[in-house]
Design a protein around this motif. Structure first.
Motif, PDB file in Angstrom:
ATOM      1  N   PRO A  31       0.826  -1.197   0.000  1.00 40.23           N
ATOM      2  CA  PRO A  31       0.000   0.000   0.000  1.00 40.23           C
ATOM      3  C   PRO A  31       0.864   1.251   0.000  1.00 40.23           C
ATOM      4  CG  PRO A  31       0.025  -0.989   2.167  1.00 40.23           C
ATOM      5  CD  PRO A  31       0.783  -1.909   1.282  1.00 40.23           C
ATOM      6  N   ALA A  32       0.294   2.324  -0.502  1.00 46.02           N
ATOM      7  CA  ALA A  32       1.044   3.570  -0.548  1.00 46.02           C
ATOM      8  C   ALA A  32       1.454   3.986   0.855  1.00 46.02           C
ATOM      9  CB  ALA A  32       0.196   4.669  -1.184  1.00 46.02           C
ATOM     10  N   LYS A  33       2.659   4.496   0.937  1.00 47.24           N
ATOM     11  CA  LYS A  33       3.134   4.965   2.228  1.00 47.24           C
ATOM     12  C   LYS A  33       2.529   6.343   2.475  1.00 47.24           C
ATOM     13  CE  LYS A  33       7.634   5.661   3.102  1.00 47.24           C
ATOM     14  NZ  LYS A  33       9.049   5.335   2.949  1.00 47.24           N
ATOM     15  N   SER A  34       2.082   6.565   3.691  1.00 48.16           N
ATOM     16  CA  SER A  34       1.632   7.928   3.972  1.00 48.16           C
ATOM     17  C   SER A  34       2.705   8.605   4.799  1.00 48.16           C
ATOM     18  CB  SER A  34       0.303   7.912   4.708  1.00 48.16           C
ATOM     19  OG  SER A  34       0.495   7.524   6.031  1.00 48.16           O
ATOM     20  N   VAL A  35       3.140   9.717   4.310  1.00 50.82           N
ATOM     21  CA  VAL A  35       4.240  10.413   4.960  1.00 50.82           C
ATOM     22  C   VAL A  35       3.681  11.606   5.721  1.00 50.82           C
ATOM     23  CG1 VAL A  35       6.410  11.607   4.575  1.00 50.82           C
ATOM     24  CG2 VAL A  35       5.781   9.697   3.126  1.00 50.82           C
TER      25      VAL A  35
END
Lengths: 191, 195
Positions: free
Chosen positions: B13-17
């Motif tokens: 899954p996309a990393k949330s920064v």
């Protein structure tokens, strides 16, 4: 390239045919993005293009910047995108000492990459992240630059020198005019 | 209907920064932003877990040990310089903001016809072009950015809307102190030739 802050020019919608072309071009440049392309560029969403100084166009989806492109040069991902999908892009790493120069907008020099803290593909210690299966990156390749000891990337740009050549010469310019965290493009507000 | 293809399970899954609320950089780069102190405070209130990870004594000392002593010193000096610069610009801006005034001028164009000239908006970081457009929309009149005789630019709105502009500014832009908005009345100077 974006050392100074700037204000965006006209915003216009991207034709759906152009949007499709963009998609294929994107996958050509970054094949690893394939599984995520629908997340990044949903087919049904309207993409916008923003004109920014120096004949750069920035592709925007809603309020999230995706890519920018100088005339017909390769597409370069915006760092916010890179931070979300870091493993999809070709990556190199610079040592700690170079970070502060990069973040103040200097050109990235080769020693930062070849020193013990830096990582290039084909290094013994490159590992899976930076290894690229032992293949070198050629000149003109868009790469993401990570920093030693940091989780997120600090810069993206176009290589000025093939990585193999870097290892031989160990000096010179590696990336000029990249997009780094905290530059004008990064601080650009999208509404 | 064909079944909707399930996304492959091995998809990461996309990393949330998290981005710092002060300098907008990812928190690990705050030290280069010049507002380190503020960034640290922000992080400790908004993301305590990240704060402890990044600012714990071990993490700090580990970071420093990688660099040579000389490079360390240079980096420190650089950071200090940057911080000083950032705080200086901030102070300067705050002072400028406190001093600068928005002048709303009602100019008589013809008997019973007025234009309203608004100057000084740019000191508060507002985009003149956008505001002019807003005025035009709100008051349904012509509104444009014009060159002021004294140099610089101002917004000229057709019609007498000085009171309305003041109210609008107060409502929409809280960063503008009320006392800094001034209403002025002026007659347009007649051309020397028009006698």
């Amino acid at each position: 390239m974006f050392k100074k802050e700037f204000s965006p020019g006209a915003k216009s919608k991207v034709k759906s045919s152009a949007q499709r072309a963009l998609r294929t071009k994107l996958l050509e440049t970054f094949p690893k993005l394939e599984p995520y392309i629908d997340e990044i560029l949903p087919k049904k969403e309207q993409l916008d293009v923003l004109k920014i100084p120096d004949r750069v166009s920035l592709y925007v989806l809603g309020t999230t910047p995706l890519f920018y492109q100088h005339m017909d040069d390769p597409l370069i991902p915006h760092l916010q995108l890179v931070h979300r999908y870091p493993w999809c892009f070709p990556r190199v790493r610079i040592d700690r000492g170079g970070v502060r120069f990069v973040l103040s907008g200097a050109t990235l020099m080769v020693p930062g990459l070849t020193s013990p803290g830096g990582r290039l593909p084909g290094d013994d210690d490159a590992g899976e992240e930076y290894g690229n299966d032992g293949k070198e990156y050629e000149e003109g390749r868009v790469v993401v630059v990570d920093a030693e000891g940091k989780e997120n990337a600090c810069m993206v740009g176009v290589l000025k020198m093939a990585t193999g050549e870097m290892k031989e010469k160990k000096k010179g310019v590696a990336i000029e005019n990249g997009h780094y965290v905290g530059d004008g493009l990064w601080k650009l507000e999208l509404r | 209907m064909a079944e909707v293809q399930a996304p492959p399970s091995d998809l990461r899954p996309a990393k949330s920064v998290v981005y710092c609320g002060v300098c907008t950089l990812p928190p690990e780069y705050c030290e280069y932003g010049g507002t380190t102190k503020k960034c640290e405070e922000w992080l400790s209130t908004h993301h305590p877990s990240l704060h402890t990870a990044l600012y714990s004594p071990e993490a700090l000392s580990q970071n420093l040990s990688i660099l040579s002593v000389e490079a360390q010193k240079r980096a420190e000096k650089d950071a200090a310089k940057k911080a000083a610069k950032a705080s200086a610009t901030e102070a300067r801006e705050a002072e400028k903001r406190a001093q600068s005034k928005i002048i709303i001028k009602r100019v008589e164009r013809n008997k019973r016809k007025y234009v309203t000239e608004v100057s000084g908006l740019e000191h508060f970081g507002l985009d003149l072009k956008k505001i002019a457009k807003e005025f035009g929309k709100k008051f349904a009149t012509g509104s444009s950015v014009t060159k002021a005789p004294a140099g610089g630019e101002e917004i000229t709105v057709q019609g007498d809307v000085s009171e309305d502009i003041r109210e609008w500014l107060e409502e929409n832009y809280e960063q503008i102190p009320e006392d800094n908005v001034e209403l002025v009345e002026a007659k347009k100077k007649k051309d020397a030739t028009a006698g």
